[in-house]
Structures are given as structure tokens and as C-alpha cells.
Design a protein around this motif. Structure first.
Motif, PDB file in Angstrom:
ATOM      1  N   PRO A  82       3.715   1.910  -7.080  1.00 46.65           N
ATOM      2  CA  PRO A  82       3.601   2.730  -8.300  1.00 46.65           C
ATOM      3  C   PRO A  82       4.722   3.754  -8.414  1.00 46.65           C
ATOM      4  N   ASP A  83       5.324   4.132  -7.297  1.00 47.39           N
ATOM      5  CA  ASP A  83       6.411   5.121  -7.335  1.00 47.39           C
ATOM      6  C   ASP A  83       7.669   4.557  -7.972  1.00 47.39           C
ATOM      7  N   MET A  84       7.729   3.231  -8.153  1.00 46.53           N
ATOM      8  CA  MET A  84       8.902   2.637  -8.790  1.00 46.53           C
ATOM      9  C   MET A  84       8.839   2.742 -10.313  1.00 46.53           C
ATOM     10  N   LYS A 124      -0.201   2.888  -2.720  1.00 45.85           N
ATOM     11  CA  LYS A 124       1.196   3.219  -2.425  1.00 45.85           C
ATOM     12  C   LYS A 124       1.382   3.119  -0.917  1.00 45.85           C
ATOM     13  N   LEU A 125       2.056   2.069  -0.501  1.00 47.44           N
ATOM     14  CA  LEU A 125       2.256   1.823   0.926  1.00 47.44           C
ATOM     15  C   LEU A 125       3.469   2.606   1.425  1.00 47.44           C
ATOM     16  N   PRO A 126       3.530   2.885   2.729  1.00 49.42           N
ATOM     17  CA  PRO A 126       4.677   3.644   3.250  1.00 49.42           C
ATOM     18  C   PRO A 126       5.974   2.861   3.101  1.00 49.42           C
ATOM     19  N   ARG A 134      -0.120  11.499   2.452  1.00 48.98           N
ATOM     20  CA  ARG A 134       1.030  11.359   1.556  1.00 48.98           C
ATOM     21  C   ARG A 134       0.672  10.509   0.341  1.00 48.98           C
ATOM     22  N   GLU A 135      -0.079   9.408   0.587  1.00 50.90           N
ATOM     23  CA  GLU A 135      -0.486   8.564  -0.526  1.00 50.90           C
ATOM     24  C   GLU A 135      -1.398   9.343  -1.471  1.00 50.90           C
ATOM     25  N   GLY A 144      -5.542   4.308  -4.085  1.00 55.80           N
ATOM     26  CA  GLY A 144      -5.447   4.534  -2.654  1.00 55.80           C
ATOM     27  C   GLY A 144      -6.002   3.409  -1.795  1.00 55.80           C
ATOM     28  N   MET A 145      -5.397   3.294  -0.615  1.00 58.93           N
ATOM     29  CA  MET A 145      -5.772   2.215   0.302  1.00 58.93           C
ATOM     30  C   MET A 145      -7.193   2.363   0.817  1.00 58.93           C
TER      31      MET A 145
END
Length: 603
Positions: free
Chosen positions: A170-172, A203-205, A222-223, A243-244
Motif C-alpha cells: 500500500p505504501d507504493m 504492509k510487509l517489511p 511500524r505496520e 494489518g497482518m
């Protein structure tokens, strides 16, 4: 799985398929070291993946490969494999969840046209199971509506009961991607979702974050910070789709519900597989142990030799003797076919061929050829000898073929007896040992008997031509002459020299051929069968006692194929029994909870 104690990760390679995707008769498992530091998992996974994708190499060779060395091996790796890397993570803070990470669906491949259908077939194999949830991951920068994975998921789960969508990266999506942001917001809110269970966003690391070695809790923070501080995610009414942690917990509940719905079918399948493997295990010979291995082996040797001796004597397995008698009958017919075809007519052939008819004119020519300074009424013995030996020389090939066939029958019998579980068949090493002894003795004895039979043939195919069975000789001679001149003529007929010689040839050949047939059969039975039985017993009893205890134990070891099958079946039965127990416990727990819920209104 959620487990007590410290965190650990066990990696196992499972080789269960050949290059064409067909199940192997006997699969192979290769264990990699257990990992206790999550930071080490990625490198070990890459090593395991390289081992699976390099099937001709020893998996142990990859244990010390660096990340750079593994990258250098990519050129020799196959693109994908039917075999798999199994990762078992035990985590006190984890969730009980099993998943298969399948390769992404691709539309084309630059170098191998087989890769695209391979990936599709591999995916279809795993997602068709009705007890499986299908998780389709889509980068949020891509058009999810054109994803091939959704097409396969729809084919396997037409009602959407087992399919979940997950948007990644999602950060992209920058604030300028308003169309994509709006579309994903509506999807996550459920207003435009085409899946019954909807979508999640995680959002994975990044690679950098993984290399920095942050803890699981730190990565989770962080996520969570990203979703709580970034639009449009922080403004979503349904935060449970982000979230995961939310994805894993909700998916676990879905999986439990799916299992509950299919519990009767799962139990039935487990019972079927368990009964099948128990039945197959019961058919295997019981595991053999011996406190005194030399006694066990010698007793089996004695029983084996007794059966072999009884078989050649005709008191056991009489089909063996019947088969040899049939072969001896064929040998007799082949020898009889070489009998001189003596014709009392005067007709002559210009040039005789082997075993052609012999006419009076031919005999006259043979007598003339051998006559030198004899008296005119004297018929040279060499003339009769020539005709006889021209036919006796054809006995050698039938003789050789007969012994070859009989000896092969014997070897086949011995091989059958050796592999009979009553004697040595349960023990692969003992079978090899006994067969080696048989091979050594048989080769030596075959050569000796062949030489002996050769001498028997040479005795008939040379000088002197002799028989002491004169009654048989004279009777056959008279019978042949009487066929030409008649019986009891008075006065006695005056036989021609040619007819007398032809009668002598006929009579001698009848006597000699009968003698030769009997001698050959007796020689094979006495010098081959009886001596082989005696030599095998003597040799086996001589070679076994000097062996060490370790060697004796090795001879009585279980056949590796049977051992592998026993281990596989035992492991399957153990696992299926555990599964059955857990299913029963789960079913009992669910029934107890449902019973408790029913009682609530009464309180």
C-alpha cells in the motif's frame, strides 16, 4: 503453530514427485538444521529452495552457501518444482495456521514455454481441495481485475466460499493515485468487493527492514503506525481489514469454520486412509529379530537344500521334473531326426546334402570310394563308418541346446527357491549372498559337465564304432532287410552288398542313438543336478560359520524396500492417528461449547 518454549523453525525438503509431476513410489525427506534465530530463516529458506530446484545435487551441499553463491547458481536451477520446502514454525505468540506458498501466476516465460502451464497445473492441484482457503495476493499498484490467479480461484471456488483477497504494498500508492486509492478503499470497506470474505491490506517489511533485523513486534508496530497515519487507510470505518495480525486472526477463524463444515468428510477420509495403511502394514512380513543368527541361517540353508534335492529327485515341486522330461523328449526327437534316411531304390543324387535321403546308388558310390586292394566280395568298413558319422556329427548342437536349457531350468528353480520367504526371500542381503554362491558353483560345474558331455559326444563321433548290444543290433538289422526281401523266405535271399551295408548302418544308428540319449540324460542328472545339490549344501555350510556377528546380522537385515515401506506406513499411521485424535477432541469440544450455549437461556 502456537507452541510452548522458545521460538524455532524446522525446514524439511520433501521429494515426492518426479520431473513430470507423477508421485514417486517411495518419497524422500531431507531435514535441514532447526533454526532458533528468526534472522537466519531467510538465508536458510533460500538454501532449501536452491536444493529443491537443483534436484541432481546433494541437498547437504547447500548448507554453507552464502547469499551471493546462491545467486550464482540460479542459471543451473530449474524454474519450478513439484517438490516442496516445508517450514514448521513453533511460536509462543503465533497462530495455528498452515498454508502453501504457491508461485505467482505468469502469462509468459522468456526461455521455457512449459513453465506457464506448469505453474497453472501446480496451482490448480493445491487449490482444488475443499478444505483449503485460497488467498490471492495482489500488489495494490496492479489491476486486480486482470489477475490470472482470480480466474483459477473462481474455477476452483465458484461460490467464493473459500477465497480471500489480500492487497500488498500500500505504501507504493502515492496521494496522486486517487483512482486506485478510491477503488481500494471501497473494496476494503466491502462496498465493491467481489469476494464473499472480502479483502485485506497488509504492509510487509521492506528488504532493508528485514536486513536491519527488527523484531516481530517492532515490524508490527511500524505496520500499525503506517495504517494509522496514512490516508485513506486511517479513515477506514472497518480497521479490521488492515494489518497482518487482523488478516491472520480472521483467516484462522475462517479456516476453523471451514473445517467444522467439512469435519464429517475429513473424519471419513482420515478413517479410510488409516484403514488402508493399517491393512498394507499388516501384509508386510513381521519384523525379524534373531538372538542366534548363524543357527537361523543354517536352518534355512538346510531346508533350502532339502527342497532342492527333493525337487530334482521328483518328490517335491514335480513340475520341475516334468519340464525337464519334456525337454529330454525334445532332445530325443532331435537326435532321431538325424537317423539316416536309407532308400532301397536305385535312384542316385548328383550331390548329397546333410541328412538327405541315401539311395542304393549313393551307397555303391561310397563303397567304391573306399575300396582299394580288398577282395572283390569284401565291403570296406570305412564306407559304413562314413555314412554313420555323417549323421552322428549332427548330435552336437541338440546336445548343447539340451544342456543349456536344462541348466537354465535349474538356475531358474534355484532363483525361485532362494527368493521364497520360506527360505531366504525375506532378507535381501542373504538372497544376494546365496545367489552369489550359487552363481560361483554353477559356473564351475556347468563348465565341467559341458566338457564331460563333449567327451560323450566325441566317443560316438569317432573310432571305434562299437556296440556290445548285439541282440538289439541283429534284430534291427534283420527287421530292415525283411522289409525289402520279405520274412522266412526259403531258400534265404541273396542280399546285395549295398543292402547289407545299409542294414548295418540302420542297426548301428538305432543302437548308438538310443545309447547316446540315455547317457546324456543320466550324465546331466548325475553330474549336474545331484552334484550341484551336494556342492551347494557343502559350500553354503562352509562359507557361513566364519562370518562375523555383524555380517550375519546384516544378512538377516530387512529388505531396504520393505523397511522403507514399513517406516512410511508406520509414520503415516502415527500421523493419521494423531489427526484422528485431534479431530475427535475438536468435535467433542465443539459439541460441549454448543451444549453450553444452549443452556445459557436457562440460567
Amino acid at each position: 503453530m502456537r507452541g510452548t518454549g522458545t521460538w524455532s523453525c524446522t525446514i524439511t525438503l520433501r521429494f515426492q514427485y518426479d520431473d513430470k509431476g507423477k508421485p514417486l513410489k517411495s518419497g524422500k525427506e531431507v531435514s535441514f538444521p532447526t533454526i532458533y534465530n528468526p534472522k537466519d530463516v531467510e538465508l536458510w529458506l533460500r538454501r532449501a529452495q536452491a536444493a529443491i530446484l537443483t534436484p541432481r545435487a546433494d541437498p547437504q551441499d547447500f548448507h554453507n552457501k552464502s547469499r551471493e553463491e546462491l545467486k550464482g547458481l540460479q542459471a543451473v536451477m530449474i524454474p519450478f518444482s513439484w517438490n516442496k520446502v516445508e517450514v514448521l514454525v513453533r511460536d509462543p505468540e503465533g497462530a495455528d495456521l498452515s498454508f502453501v506458498d504457491l508461485p505467482g501466476i505468469i502469462q509468459h516465460h522468456l526461455t521455457d514455454n512449459e513453465v506457464v502451464p506448469f505453474v497453472k497445473k501446480l496451482t490448480e492441484r493445491f487449490i482444488k481441495n475443499e478444505n483449503t482457503l485460497i488467498v490471492v495476493t495482489v500488489p495494490m499498484t496492479d489491476d486486480f481485475e486482470n489477475q490470472g490467479a482470480f480466474d483459477l480461484a473462481t474455477q476452483a471456488d465458484s461460490e467464493g466460499l473459500r477465497t480471500i483477497g489480500v492487497g500488498t504494498k500500500p505504501d507504493m500508492l502515492t496521494p496522486g493515485n486517487t483512482s486506485a486509492l478510491d477503488k481500494w478503499r471501497d473494496i476494503l470497506e466491502g462496498t465493491t468487493s467481489n469476494l464473499r470474505h472480502g479483502y485485506y491490506c497488509v504492509k510487509l517489511p521492506t528488504d532493508k527492514e528485514r536486513e536491519e533485523g527488527h523484531s516481530k513486534s517492532e515490524l508490527e508496530k511500524r505496520e500499525k503506525a503506517f495504517f494509522s497515519s496514512t490516508e485513506p487507510w486511517k479513515s477506514l470505518d472497518n480497521q479490521s481489514r488492515l494489518g497482518m495480525r487482523n488478516f491472520v486472526e480472521n483467516t484462522s477463524r475462517l479456516l476453523i469454520g471451514l473445517i467444522e463444515n467439512n469435519l464429517p468428510d475429513i473424519k471419513k477420509r482420515v478413517d479410510t486412509l488409516l484403514a488402508r495403511d493399517q491393512r498394507l502394514l499388516s501384509r508386510l512380513p513381521e519384523l525379524f529379530t534373531a538372538d542366534n543368527p548363524i543357527a537361523v541361517i543354517l536352518l534355512r540353508v538346510a531346508a533350502f537344500c532339502k527342497t532342492f534335492q527333493g525337487t530334482i529327485d521328483g518328490t517335491r515341486r514335480k513340475d520341475f521334473v516334468h519340464k525337464n522330461q519334456s525337454r529330454y523328449s525334445t532332445f530325443k526327437s532331435e537326435i532321431k531326426k538325424t537317423t539316416p534316411n536309407l532308400q532301397c531304390l536305385a535312384q542316385s543324387t548328383s550331390k548329397l546334402k546333410p541328412l538327405d535321403a541315401i539311395y542304393v546308388a549313393d551307397v555303391q558310390e561310397t563303397i567304391r570310394a573306399h575300396r582299394t586292394w580288398e577282395f572283390p566280395s569284401y565291403v570296406p568298413f570305412e564306407a559304413a563308418k562314413e555314412i554313420i558319422l555323417q549323421h552322428v556329427e549332427h548330435w552336437e548342437d541338440p546336445l548343447t541346446r539340451c544342456f543349456n536349457d536344462i541348466s537354465q531350468n535349474t538356475i531358474d528353480l534355484l532363483r525361485t527357491l532362494v527368493r521364497d520367504t520360506e527360505y531366504f526371500g525375506r532378507f535381501a542381503e542373504l538372497v544376494s549372498f546365496v545367489e552369489a554362491v550359487i552363481g560361483q558353483e554353477a559356473v564351475v560345474l556347468q563348465a565341467q559337465v559341458s566338457e564331460m558331455l563333449k567327451k560323450k559326444f566325441n566317443m560316438e563321433n569317432g573310432s571305434p564304432l562299437l556296440t556290445e548290444n548285439l541282440d538289439r543290433f541283429n534284430q534291427d538289422r534283420s527287421t530292415w532287410l525283411n522289409q525289402i526281401y520279405g520274412v522266412n523266405r526259403n531258400p534265404p535271399p541273396n542280399y546285395s552288398d549295398e543292402h547289407k551295408l545299409m542294414a548295418d548302418v540302420h542297426a548301428y544308428f538305432q543302437t548308438a542313438s538310443a545309447r547316446f540319449i540315455d547317457v546324456v540324460v543320466l550324465c546331466i542328472e548325475e553330474e549336474w543336478h545331484k552334484k550341484l545339490a551336494a556342492r551347494l549344501e557343502e559350500s553354503l555350510i562352509e562359507k557361513i560359520p566364519p562370518l562375523s556377528r555383524d555380517q550375519l546380522d546384516l544378512l538377516l537385515g530387512e529388505d531396504p524396500k520393505v523397511s522403507r515401506e514399513r517406516n512410511n506406513l508406520t509414520r503415516n499411521i502415527t500421523n493419521l492417528t494423531k489427526i484422528k485424535k485431534r479431530l475427535l477432541e475438536y468435535e467433542a469440544q465443539s459439541q460441549a461449547e454448543a451444549w453450553g450455549a444452549d443452556l445459557d437461556p436457562l440460567n
